[in-house]
Write an enzyme that holds these catalytic residues in place. Structure first.
Site, PDB file in Angstrom:
ATOM      1  N   VAL A 158       0.921  -1.217  -0.003  1.00  0.00           N
ATOM      2  CA  VAL A 158      -0.003   0.027  -0.083  1.00  0.00           C
ATOM      3  C   VAL A 158       0.886   1.247   0.030  1.00  0.00           C
ATOM      4  CG1 VAL A 158      -2.017  -0.933   1.151  1.00  0.00           C
ATOM      5  CG2 VAL A 158      -0.179  -0.083   2.469  1.00  0.00           C
ATOM      6  N   ALA A 159       2.186   1.108  -0.509  1.00  0.00           N
ATOM      7  CA  ALA A 159       3.070   2.216  -0.483  1.00  0.00           C
ATOM      8  C   ALA A 159       3.060   2.979  -1.913  1.00  0.00           C
ATOM      9  CB  ALA A 159       4.439   1.646  -0.042  1.00  0.00           C
ATOM     10  N   ARG A 160       4.073   2.518  -2.844  1.00  0.00           N
ATOM     11  CA  ARG A 160       4.189   2.953  -3.918  1.00  0.00           C
ATOM     12  C   ARG A 160       4.430   1.660  -4.829  1.00  0.00           C
ATOM     13  NH1 ARG A 160       1.620   6.498  -3.128  1.00  0.00           N
ATOM     14  NH2 ARG A 160       1.925   8.848  -3.570  1.00  0.00           N
ATOM     15  N   ASP A 187      -2.116  -3.009  -3.939  1.00  0.00           N
ATOM     16  CA  ASP A 187      -2.798  -1.818  -4.275  1.00  0.00           C
ATOM     17  C   ASP A 187      -2.450  -0.861  -5.256  1.00  0.00           C
ATOM     18  OD1 ASP A 187      -5.661  -0.559  -3.586  1.00  0.00           O
ATOM     19  OD2 ASP A 187      -4.181   0.982  -2.588  1.00  0.00           O
ATOM     20  N   GLU A 189       0.574   2.736 -13.516  1.00  0.00           N
ATOM     21  CA  GLU A 189      -0.832   2.593 -13.229  1.00  0.00           C
ATOM     22  C   GLU A 189      -1.727   3.429 -14.201  1.00  0.00           C
ATOM     23  OE1 GLU A 189      -1.485   4.275  -9.234  1.00  0.00           O
ATOM     24  OE2 GLU A 189      -0.207   2.620  -8.270  1.00  0.00           O
ATOM     25  N   HIS A 226      -5.312   1.368  -6.436  1.00  0.00           N
ATOM     26  CA  HIS A 226      -4.817   2.198  -5.582  1.00  0.00           C
ATOM     27  C   HIS A 226      -5.892   3.001  -4.974  1.00  0.00           C
ATOM     28  CE1 HIS A 226      -1.225   5.339  -5.669  1.00  0.00           C
ATOM     29  NE2 HIS A 226      -1.863   5.293  -4.665  1.00  0.00           N
TER      30      HIS A 226
END
Length: 319
Positions: free
Chosen positions: A233-235, A259, A264, A283
């Site tokens: 859930v970071a990058r 996520d 993206e 995301h």
């Protein structure tokens, strides 16, 4: 400061209706603000030269150049790696972010994801779709080990929840001497391999920096348990995606919940879509119906400090 500064709520926002919603959230507070909004890039382009304060999710090179009166940017995101920090620093523009706004929903999503994998519910969903009544088993989070890489607002919230579930919670942060009540053992950056070797769940909640870019690479996956699950859930760029796919296909690790991705939206031809031990979400871990109210609260508390000239007291100040 007698005349209220001009505040522009820009069109770049996380959801379709968020400009209106954020405007309403700010306007509902009794504060003296010359509040303006833009519903399109063209409207932003027209109004930004007069804006002293901007509330936004992104600020491209052209808009930053046009914002000749700009003094302060309130970002609607926690990560600011996509802002031109050098140019903003050169112009003495204050930058504050929305750190903490995402902590509760992101931490809850991480916990939900771990339950999904631990209880083998991905298989349950597949059998449900096939209308197949056939027994399968699940495990327990209680007593298992989670490694949280990045124990900030989100990572700390994750640790609170994993600890409450009876998990052994390991943490990794730049300064390991800075502990956390819900972390059983803290590691430093040079102890990454030791944390990975012990963790069934490896949760990424760190910022993207030059030190964290590609942090989980082929060597890191070799250090992990064969049943390890990566939760990001970071990058996306914190993970070497090619190495991740290789590790997933080869059984070096057990699964991944992503996520965020390096590109993206995730390209349609990405092999991650077709792996049965991968969950991809768009995301959205930080999404919440309370998101914009929390952003408005941060902005308004900082706005009062701005009006008083208390710039060093800003909440979530990055620059």
């Amino acid at each position: 400061m007698s005349t209220p500064p001009t505040v522009l709520v820009m069109h770049e926002a996380p959801h379709d209706r968020s400009v209106e919603e954020l405007w309403t959230a700010i306007e509902s507070h009794d504060a003296a603000i010359d509040l303006r909004r833009a519903r399109s890039y063209a409207e932003t382009e027209r109004q930004i030269p007069e804006a002293e304060i901007v509330v936004t999710r992104a600020l491209d090179e052209d808009l930053l150049e046009a914002a000749t009166e700009l003094e302060w940017v309130q970002a609607l995101n926690a990560g600011v790696d996509h802002y031109d920090l050098d140019r903003m620093r050169d112009r003495d523009i204050i930058l504050t972010n929305a750190s903490g706004v995402h902590a509760i929903p992101a931490a809850e999503q991480v916990l939900g994801t771990m339950l999904l994998f631990e209880r083998n519910l991905l298989e349950g969903i597949r059998r449900h779709r096939r209308r197949e009544w056939r027994h399968f088993s699940g495990g327990e989070l209680h007593g298992s080990t989670v490694g949280v890489i990045g124990v900030g607002e989100i990572g700390g919230g994750i640790a609170d929840r994993t600890s409450a579930f009876g998990m052994e919670t390991l943490g990794l942060r730049r300064n390991p001497d800075q502990g956390h009540d819900s972390v059983d053992e803290m590691f430093g950056p040079d102890e990454l391999d030791a944390l990975l070797a012990r963790s069934k769940y490896v949760v990424l909640s760190c910022p993207l920096t030059e030190d964290t870019r590609g942090l989980l690479d082929a060597r890191a996956f070799e250090s992990m348990r064969s049943d390890a699950v990566v939760v990001n859930v970071a990058r996306g760029e914190v993970v070497d995606e090619d190495a991740l796919v290789t590790a997933l296909r080869g059984g070096e690790i057990g699964g991944a919940a992503l996520d965020v991705q390096a590109t993206e939206p995730l390209p349609e031809d990405s092999p991650l879509w077709n792996l049965s031990n991968v969950l991809v979400t768009p995301h959205m871990a930080g999404s919440s119906p309370k998101y914009l109210d929390r952003c408005a609260d941060i902005f308004l508390s900082n706005y009062e400090r701005y009006r008083r000239g208390e710039y060093d007291a800003f909440e979530n100040r990055v620059l």
